[in-house]
Scaffold this active site. Structure first.
Site, short mmCIF file in Angstrom:
data_model
loop_
_atom_site.label_atom_id
_atom_site.label_comp_id
_atom_site.label_asym_id
_atom_site.label_seq_id
_atom_site.Cartn_x
_atom_site.Cartn_y
_atom_site.Cartn_z
N LYS A 130 0.83 -1.22 0.00
CA LYS A 130 0.00 0.00 0.00
C LYS A 130 0.85 1.26 0.00
O LYS A 130 0.65 2.17 -0.79
CB LYS A 130 -0.91 -0.01 1.24
CG LYS A 130 -1.56 1.33 1.54
CD LYS A 130 -2.47 1.28 2.74
CE LYS A 130 -1.81 1.50 4.07
NZ LYS A 130 -1.46 2.91 4.39
N ASN A 131 1.83 1.29 0.92
CA ASN A 131 2.58 2.55 1.08
C ASN A 131 3.62 2.77 -0.02
O ASN A 131 4.26 3.82 -0.05
CB ASN A 131 3.22 2.60 2.47
CG ASN A 131 2.16 2.76 3.54
OD1 ASN A 131 1.00 3.08 3.23
ND2 ASN A 131 2.52 2.52 4.79
N ARG A 161 -4.78 10.41 4.65
CA ARG A 161 -3.74 11.43 4.72
C ARG A 161 -2.79 11.38 3.55
O ARG A 161 -2.23 12.39 3.14
CB ARG A 161 -2.93 11.27 6.00
CG ARG A 161 -3.69 11.50 7.26
CD ARG A 161 -2.79 11.24 8.43
NE ARG A 161 -1.57 12.01 8.32
CZ ARG A 161 -1.44 13.29 8.66
NH1 ARG A 161 -2.47 13.92 9.17
NH2 ARG A 161 -0.31 13.93 8.52
N CYS A 206 -5.47 12.80 13.06
CA CYS A 206 -5.89 11.45 12.71
C CYS A 206 -6.17 10.70 14.00
O CYS A 206 -6.09 11.27 15.08
CB CYS A 206 -4.86 10.74 11.86
SG CYS A 206 -3.52 10.01 12.77
N ARG A 227 -0.25 14.45 13.74
CA ARG A 227 0.44 14.11 12.48
C ARG A 227 0.59 15.33 11.55
O ARG A 227 -0.06 15.43 10.51
CB ARG A 227 -0.26 12.96 11.76
CG ARG A 227 -0.18 11.67 12.55
CD ARG A 227 -0.75 10.50 11.81
NE ARG A 227 0.07 10.03 10.72
CZ ARG A 227 -0.33 9.15 9.82
NH1 ARG A 227 -1.53 8.63 9.90
NH2 ARG A 227 0.47 8.77 8.86
N VAL A 265 2.19 18.30 8.89
CA VAL A 265 2.80 18.23 7.55
C VAL A 265 3.81 19.37 7.37
O VAL A 265 4.10 19.78 6.25
CB VAL A 265 1.74 18.28 6.42
CG1 VAL A 265 0.99 16.97 6.32
CG2 VAL A 265 0.77 19.44 6.61
N ASP A 266 4.33 19.88 8.49
CA ASP A 266 5.22 21.05 8.41
C ASP A 266 6.50 20.78 7.60
O ASP A 266 6.97 21.66 6.88
CB ASP A 266 5.57 21.57 9.83
CG ASP A 266 6.08 20.47 10.75
OD1 ASP A 266 5.63 19.32 10.61
OD2 ASP A 266 6.92 20.76 11.63
N ASP A 272 4.38 0.43 12.00
CA ASP A 272 3.15 -0.17 11.47
C ASP A 272 2.96 -1.62 11.91
O ASP A 272 1.96 -2.24 11.57
CB ASP A 272 3.14 -0.08 9.93
CG ASP A 272 2.93 1.35 9.46
OD1 ASP A 272 2.46 2.18 10.25
OD2 ASP A 272 3.26 1.65 8.29
N VAL A 319 8.63 6.54 16.74
CA VAL A 319 8.17 7.23 15.51
C VAL A 319 6.93 8.07 15.82
O VAL A 319 6.84 9.24 15.44
CB VAL A 319 7.90 6.21 14.38
CG1 VAL A 319 7.36 6.93 13.14
CG2 VAL A 319 9.16 5.43 14.03
N ARG A 325 -8.81 -0.54 4.51
CA ARG A 325 -7.93 0.49 3.94
C ARG A 325 -6.56 -0.10 3.60
O ARG A 325 -5.88 0.38 2.71
CB ARG A 325 -7.74 1.64 4.94
CG ARG A 325 -8.99 2.46 5.17
CD ARG A 325 -8.67 3.68 6.00
NE ARG A 325 -7.52 4.38 5.44
CZ ARG A 325 -6.83 5.32 6.05
NH1 ARG A 325 -7.18 5.70 7.25
NH2 ARG A 325 -5.80 5.90 5.48
#
Ligand code: EPU
Length: 415
Positions: free
Chosen positions: A22-23, A92, A116, A121, A123-124, A303, A325, A395
């Site tokens: 997926k990722n 996301r 989330c 989480r 996004v900077d 994950d 993480v 998902r």
């Protein structure tokens, strides 16, 4: 609402085939937006998230055909660089289209993802990196408006090797003028595949799989094709199931992407046989507790943190798991408590005292990996477990009940 019903306590045995990652496929799909022609992607997992990304590509104007795990994306018709909140809030990873769209169109409007299930989480890093490439960023009604006449190569150093920010900046910088250097870049296999994909389209990216990525901007990319790498997180989930419940052979896997997971499974006593693209795992007689620290690749992945926590509930002593993480990705713990687990949470560390045996209960899934942990716990527990909000699992895992059923699990979905 759909539920997954499990009658636990049965051993598992047999073979399971692992799908595409997926990722890895999500950023590749976003990257197809900077290719003026056809991108062909093979081994695309049929997931809610890949379908969401396909929808987003259609909204921005791409032609998308998805059939039998093969995806064709025509980037030549893209004409609407806008990613709406309705889609971005459900996934996301939609934010991945920001870099490609601004690089190709000089302007893009992408909704900010918001929080989330397990925290803010931010996004900077994505935004700061784009600004360094000469993009003007403004916030407009909850959307990021990104504008640039021409992106200019720059030296960018991330405070943390973010997967998403590395992907976004690579996709933007590949079409920038001049050279971009990304320091403290992510080295995850999914980012490596994105860079290799862009190189196969004519990109000039070096230092792939290292912490320093160098990108020489090119004027355009040409059509190309790619086969998605095996999903190391789906594979890790089934390896953990094997360590808890029997003997499972995984096929179509990449053992090199799972070194930290394999090492830890060996430490708890599981027996593993590894070939080029398969792994067989056998449950140990006694599951030893071990302490692990989650870290970026090549460390043990976040994950698979929730699934490992479920496994350690069956260990013969106390185990500690620290997630470096994410500080607060522990929504599965209160659900595991409902099944009788003895887990204490201190900051980003969970202390699991193994062996009060899990007992089936109604539980609720909160995100993709927490759901996988609850399925594992349900399979390990005595009695009936009912998992609600199962759309989370869809998902990120294709046909997970069918795969477990083939291994002998008593698991089904109820409408
Ligand atoms: N971070 C920031 N600022 C940023 C970006 C990240 O502070 O601008 C922080 C995050 O809050 C987090 C850390 O950096 O604490 C790492 O986040 P990262 O950006 O690496 O994660 P991501 O790109 O948002 C991807 C995966 C996640 C996976 C993480 C970590 C995709 C689509 N998602 O997310 O996968 O957990 O990397 O490996 O690739 C999942 O598949 O279930 C999933 C959540």
């Amino acid at each position: 609402m759909e539920k997954i019903i499990i009658n636990g306590g049965y051993p598992l045995s047999g073979e399971v085939k692992i799908g595409g990652a997926k990722n890895a496929v999500l950023p590749i799909m976003a990257a197809s937006l900077i290719i003026d022609g056809l991108t062909v992607v093979r081994k695309v997992p049929n997931l809610r998230d890949t379908r969401t990304m396909a929808k987003l590509l259609e909204i921005v104007g791409a032609g998308v055909k998805l059939k039998n795990h093969k995806l064709e994306i025509d980037g030549s018709t893209v004409d609407n660089p806008v990613a709406p909140y309705e889609l971005v809030k459900t996934m996301r990873a939609s934010f991945y289209v920001l870099g490609p769209l601004v690089a190709r169109f000089g302007s893009a409007r992408v909704s900010l993802p918001g929080g989330c299930a397990w925290g803010p989480r931010p996004v900077d890093y994505h935004l700061k990196g784009l600004e360094q490439l000469g993009v003007k960023i403004t916030l407009d009604g909850g959307n990021i408006l990104a504008e640039a006449k021409k992106l200019m190569g720059a030296k960018i150093r991330f405070d943390y090797p973010s997967v998403g920010a590395t992907g976004n900046i690579v996709m933007a910088a590949v079409l920038a003028k001049g050279e971009t250097l990304i320091e403290n870049a992510a080295k995850e296999p999914e980012i490596v595949q994105l860079c290799e994909f862009l190189n196969s389209a004519g990109g000039q990216i070096e230092g792939v799989a290292t912490s320093t990525i160098q990108i020489q901007g090119v004027d355009e990319l040409r059509p190309t094709s790619v086969t998605v790498i095996p999903d190391r997180i789906e594979a890790g989930t089934f390896l953990i199931a094997g360590a808890a419940l029997g003997e499972i052979k995984l096929i179509d896997v990449e053992p090199n992407h799972l070194k930290a997971v394999i090492e830890n499974l060996q430490l708890v006593g599981a027996k593993l046989e590894i070939s080029e693209n398969s792994i067989t795992i056998k449950k140990p007689k006694k599951l030893k507790p071990i302490d692990i620290i989650i870290n970026v690749y090549p460390g043990y992945p976040t994950d698979l943190q929730a699934q490992w926590t479920a496994l350690m509930t069956a260990a013969s002593g106390s185990a500690i798991i620290t997630d470096t993480v994410y500080q607060d990705r522990f929504n599965h713990i209160p659900e595991l408590h409902r099944m009788g687990a003895d887990i204490k949470l201190e900051g980003n560390t969970a202390i699991i005292r193994g062996r009060p045996e899990l007992v089936g209960a109604p539980v609720m899934s909160t995100d993709i990996r927490a759901s996988a942990a609850l399925i594992l716990a349900g399979l390990m527990a005595e009695g009936r477990t009912e998992i609600s909000r199962v759309y989370h699992i869809d998902r990120g895992y294709e046909n997970i009940e069918a795969k477990f059923r083939k291994l002998g699990a008593k698991i089904r979905r109820e409408k």
